[in-house]
Write a protein that holds these residues in place. Structure first.
Motif, PDB file in Angstrom:
ATOM      1  N   VAL A  77       0.856  -1.185   0.192  1.00 40.97           N
ATOM      2  CA  VAL A  77      -0.037   0.427   0.003  1.00 40.97           C
ATOM      3  C   VAL A  77       1.031   1.228   0.045  1.00 40.97           C
ATOM      4  O   VAL A  77       0.014   2.167  -0.974  1.00 40.97           O
ATOM      5  CB  VAL A  77      -1.100  -0.259   1.173  1.00 40.97           C
ATOM      6  N   GLN A 109       0.030   3.620  -3.000  1.00 43.66           N
ATOM      7  CA  GLN A 109       0.036   5.170  -2.953  1.00 43.66           C
ATOM      8  C   GLN A 109       1.166   6.556  -3.441  1.00 43.66           C
ATOM      9  O   GLN A 109       0.792   7.316  -3.180  1.00 43.66           O
ATOM     10  CB  GLN A 109      -0.480   5.607  -1.549  1.00 43.66           C
ATOM     11  N   ASP A 120      -0.693   7.822  -5.872  1.00 43.10           N
ATOM     12  CA  ASP A 120      -1.418   9.229  -5.435  1.00 43.10           C
ATOM     13  C   ASP A 120      -0.787  10.247  -5.796  1.00 43.10           C
ATOM     14  O   ASP A 120      -1.229  11.228  -5.479  1.00 43.10           O
ATOM     15  CB  ASP A 120      -2.579   8.615  -4.397  1.00 43.10           C
ATOM     16  N   ASP A 124      -7.623  -0.061  -1.658  1.00 47.41           N
ATOM     17  CA  ASP A 124      -6.596  -0.125  -1.996  1.00 47.41           C
ATOM     18  C   ASP A 124      -5.795  -2.097  -1.863  1.00 47.41           C
ATOM     19  O   ASP A 124      -4.928  -2.333  -2.703  1.00 47.41           O
ATOM     20  CB  ASP A 124      -5.556   0.406  -1.540  1.00 47.41           C
TER      21      ASP A 124
END
Length: 323
Positions: A135, A139, A143, A276
């Motif tokens: 994760v 991210q 992200d 996620d």
């Protein structure tokens, strides 16, 4: 149940194997029989209470949560009255860091949204290796880094827990990936899909002529201005791990550098979430990412596992098997 407990901050020597009462799930919780749990850098930071700022959240003089361990995989043994997503017998995996930890134990309770169905094509040990590290990589790349197909992406610390997932996730997004690691780990990084591998003991990637659209720093150390030099004109640098100096430079200097130019630099604040985990489950089942496990330890040897992880030489993940 058996659990690894600590009641004071210190070295792995303060960890003890003890008998605790088996938890009972609340109405929105599931009780998991833990089959495997992976060790993370966060474990030894919380164990030692460093950096000191952590203690303002987790206990100033002694730890609030006495059982470490965030990444678990196991079977649902009982469910609370309001649980709708899981039933007894389901195989799940998840990250407990937002729910008080507690993974170094035979059983743990947490909110049902903490977990996702375990990927069908991996073992409990492999599933436990996924949550926090994968994760974080996801991210950081998607992200924070806004990764795009065809970009040149560099992963510093490519052979570690976050790094091995980052290489594979970046490849799944269609990037051209360069991994940075030590001499003995170059074959591993190539084997998980890196297009190029740099041996940091022989070459400083911040001083060659190559420029990268996205740099994910998962380990190691370079001054933030060196990372800036290695970026393309509109490149992005994301710090997910490494030394304290690297962390504070990303937090304090990164925003200023970003405001004053076209390059974006900063650190990632990871937000564990079920969505996620489900996304990563899909990548695993599609064969696009495979957990890399360095060593396995039984529950009673958690102190040795954390001591090994703290040395900083693990290839991929360190996993605890719970009999």
């Amino acid at each position: 149940m058996k659990a690894i407990v600590y009641t004071e901050y210190g070295s792995p020597d303060v960890l003890e194997l003890k008998e605790l009462e088996k938890p009972v799930p609340k109405e929105n919780e599931v009780l998991i029989k833990v089959h495997a749990v992976s060790a993370n850098a966060g474990d030894w930071h919380l164990l030692r209470g460093t950096p000191f700022l952590l203690r303002f959240v987790y206990g100033i003089l002694k730890p609030k949560n006495q059982v470490l361990g965030s990444d678990v995989a196991g079977r649902v043994e009982a469910v609370g009255s309001s649980v709708t997503q899981f039933q007894v017998g389901d195989e799940v995996f998840g990250d407990l860091s937002g729910y008080g930890f507690g993974g170094y134990a035979e059983y743990v309770c947490a909110h049902e949204n903490t977990f996702a169905p375990k990927p069908d094509n991996v073992s409990f040990e492999e599933a436990a290796a996924i949550p926090a590290a994968a994760v974080t990589a996801l991210q950081g790349l998607r992200d924070k880094g806004h990764i795009q197909k065809g970009q040149k992406v560099l992963i510093n610390g490519a052979s570690g827990g976050v790094g091995t997932f980052a290489v594979q996730i970046a490849k799944s997004f269609g990037a051209e990936v360069t991994g940075v690691c030590s001499t003995g780990k170059m074959d591993l990084v190539r084997s998980i899909g890196a297009d190029h591998v740099i041996d940091y003991t022989q070459e400083d990637f911040t001083r060659n002529k190559e420029r990268y659209d996205l740099i994910l720093a998962a380990n190691g150390y370079h001054p933030i201005l060196d990372y800036k030099r290695a970026l393309s004109s509109k490149g992005t640098y994301v710090m997910t791990g490494g030394s304290n100096a690297q962390m504070f430079q990303a937090m304090l200097l990164g925003p200023w550098i970003s405001m004053l130019g076209s390059k974006k630099m900063g650190n990632l604040l990871v937000r564990p979430n079920q969505k996620d985990l489900v996304f990563l489950k899909g990548l695993v089942e599609a064969g696009k990412i495979n957990p890399v496990i360095d060593r396995r330890y039984p529950l009673r040897e958690v102190p040795e596992a954390i001591r090994y992880l703290e040395e900083g030489h693990a290839r991929g993940k360190v996993v605890i098997t719970v009999e």
